[in-house]
Design an enzyme around this catalytic site. Structure first.
Site, PDB file in Angstrom:
ATOM      1  N   HIS A 334      46.486  85.670 -11.653  1.00 54.11           N
ATOM      2  CA  HIS A 334      47.216  86.175 -10.497  1.00 54.11           C
ATOM      3  C   HIS A 334      47.845  85.008  -9.759  1.00 54.11           C
ATOM      4  CE1 HIS A 334      47.965  88.109  -6.570  1.00 54.11           C
ATOM      5  NE2 HIS A 334      48.113  89.190  -7.308  1.00 54.11           N
ATOM      6  N   ASP A 393      45.647  95.144 -12.669  1.00 60.10           N
ATOM      7  CA  ASP A 393      46.215  95.850 -13.815  1.00 60.10           C
ATOM      8  C   ASP A 393      45.253  95.933 -14.995  1.00 60.10           C
ATOM      9  OD1 ASP A 393      48.819  96.340 -12.709  1.00 60.10           O
ATOM     10  OD2 ASP A 393      49.236  94.209 -12.935  1.00 60.10           O
TER      11      ASP A 393
END
Length: 458
Positions: A334, A393
């Protein structure tokens, strides 16, 4: 085009291919120039830190802590209007659905009391209807292969049904925002119904929302042919909606909303722009890539409990020898979070509960093993010293599959949630009446002399 010969088509294709080559040549910029002029590509500096472009009170993404003046990686936290999202979810779940409550918080800055929440839900319920014949005349006409385009078209068309579409007075923008928040689930699910009917030749089912149900419950109710769902299914979907509702002003679709809103344009145009951003596979479509990757993993790893076999295949993916040959393990890493993505941590808990109820525990445990191994492998391959954590996700697509949500709705479901954050940020931008957002681009081409057409011999 129907009346031209194959030879003419071939000649036109050659001419078009030449234009493509011109585009590629003309558009290429020496990558060294980005370093020379210290360009913050992606609005991020050389350390990966985002360039400060604005201020917000709506949400805070925390990935570090500070000790004795030193910045230290920490477990991630996400705050909505100052409240930890973990507290928002765990404080209400098992008692009530709270996506509506979180939407209230994002829009108005504080948690509602019981009366305020009931009044807000009453207003949303009243707005949960589309204009007369809108489904027939807009959603059912020319159904899109990608439902995000159907959402965009519907949002832009709603402008024509609005009695005051262009006013950016806050009361008017709030009215438009509440209407969009309330109707996004209907538009997305009805667009899927049209797509499923016209492209897949399946039965067309259009179910009306139930005014007594929450947004999460209604999503399942209008999506499913029999309209049935379990309490756990609705609770897990409610959690998904909350976790995707907002993530700071710097994510691509929310920043897009700020940029477009700063020009003074209407709400429908600003939201359509955000939808265009979210559609991109680098943003809202990432969970689809995770699902595709896991289908490949399950097909090629024979023993899901064998960590050595899992590690070996993950290395093949990183070496561009397997799956889509990009060298990426999707769902890992991320831009902001370091040790953990709090959305992933929370969603993983609910994914486990749902997997146990659905008889898919073995699949969940396999995903968990991949998560535990992949972070270290990615860090080693990239020669980075910080931990690579799984992002939201990683498990969201798996959860949606257990909820029997078709993959075409994965990204629209993200939009159904994120519309709350977009609307909050749009009003924040308008309330503060900032300047139009206009970053600088450095010209690195050359100035040229003009030649008349008859003198161009190149």
């Amino acid at each position: 085009m129907d009346n031209i010969t194959e030879t003419q088509v071939s000649i036109l294709q050659e001419k078009f291919d030449q234009l493509v080559a011109f585009c590629k040549e003309s558009g290429h910029i020496d990558p060294n120039l980005y370093s020379e002029y210290d360009v913050k590509r992606g609005l991020r500096d050389s350390t990966g830190k985002g360039v400060l472009t604005g201020l917000t009170e709506i949400s805070d993404v925390v990935a570090y802590k500070y000790e004795n003046g030193h910045k230290i990686p920490a477990d991630g936290q996400l705050f909505f209007q100052g409240y930890d999202v973990e507290d928002l979810i765990e404080g209400a779940h098992g008692k009530r659905f709270c996506f509506e409550e979180v939407t209230y918080l994002l829009l108005f800055g504080e948690l509602p009391n019981s009366q305020q929440l009931n009044d807000f839900i009453e207003i949303l319920t009243a707005e949960r209807n589309l204009p007369s014949k809108f489904v027939r005349d807009v959603i059912m006409k020319a159904p899109s292969a990608n439902l995000m385009n159907a959402l965009q078209r519907s949002v832009l068309t709603l402008y024509s049904y609005d009695e005051d579409p262009d006013s950016i007075e806050i009361g008017n923008v709030l009215r438009q925002s509440l209407r969009l928040i309330a109707t996004f689930p209907l538009i997305a699910v009805y667009a899927y119904g049209a797509h499923n009917h016209y492209h897949n030749d399946n039965a067309l089912v259009i179910r009306n929302p139930d005014p007594t149900l929450s947004i999460a419950e209604n999503l399942l109710q209008i999506l499913r042919v029999d309209g049935k769902f379990t309490e756990l299914e609705a609770q897990v979907l409610d959690v998904c909606l909350i976790l995707h509702a907002e993530h700071g002003g710097g994510n691509n679709s929310t920043f897009t909303n700020h940029v477009v809103s700063s020009s003074g344009t209407d709400t429908y145009s600003a939201v359509a722009a955000s939808l265009a951003s979210l559609k991109g596979p680098r943003h809202g479509g990432a969970n689809l890539k995770v699902c595709q990757m896991f289908e490949d993993l399950k097909a090629n790893i024979h023993d899901w409990k064998n960590e050595d076999e899992i590690r070996e295949y993950l290395l093949k993916i990183l070496d561009k020898q397997a799956f889509d040959h990009t060298g990426l393990i999707y769902g890992m890493g991320h831009a902001v979070y370091t040790l953990s993505d709090p959305r992933c941590v929370i969603l993983k808990r609910y994914a486990r509960k749902l997997a146990e109820a659905k008889g898919r525990t073995e699949e969940f445990e396999f995903m968990s093993r991949v998560e535990n191994l992949a972070g270290d492998l990615v860090a080693q391959k990239r020669n980075v010293f910080k931990k690579i954590c799984a992002n939201v996700d990683f498990y969201s697509g798996f959860v949606y599959s257990m909820l029997d949500i078709p993959y075409e709705l994965y990204t629209p479901l993200f939009a159904i949630s994120r519309i709350s954050g977009w609307c909050a940020h749009r009003m924040e931008e308008l309330v503060n009446a900032g300047k139009i957002i206009r970053p600088a681009y450095k010209y690195v081409g050359t100035h040229k002399n003009y030649y008349p057409l008859e003198d161009r011999f190149w």
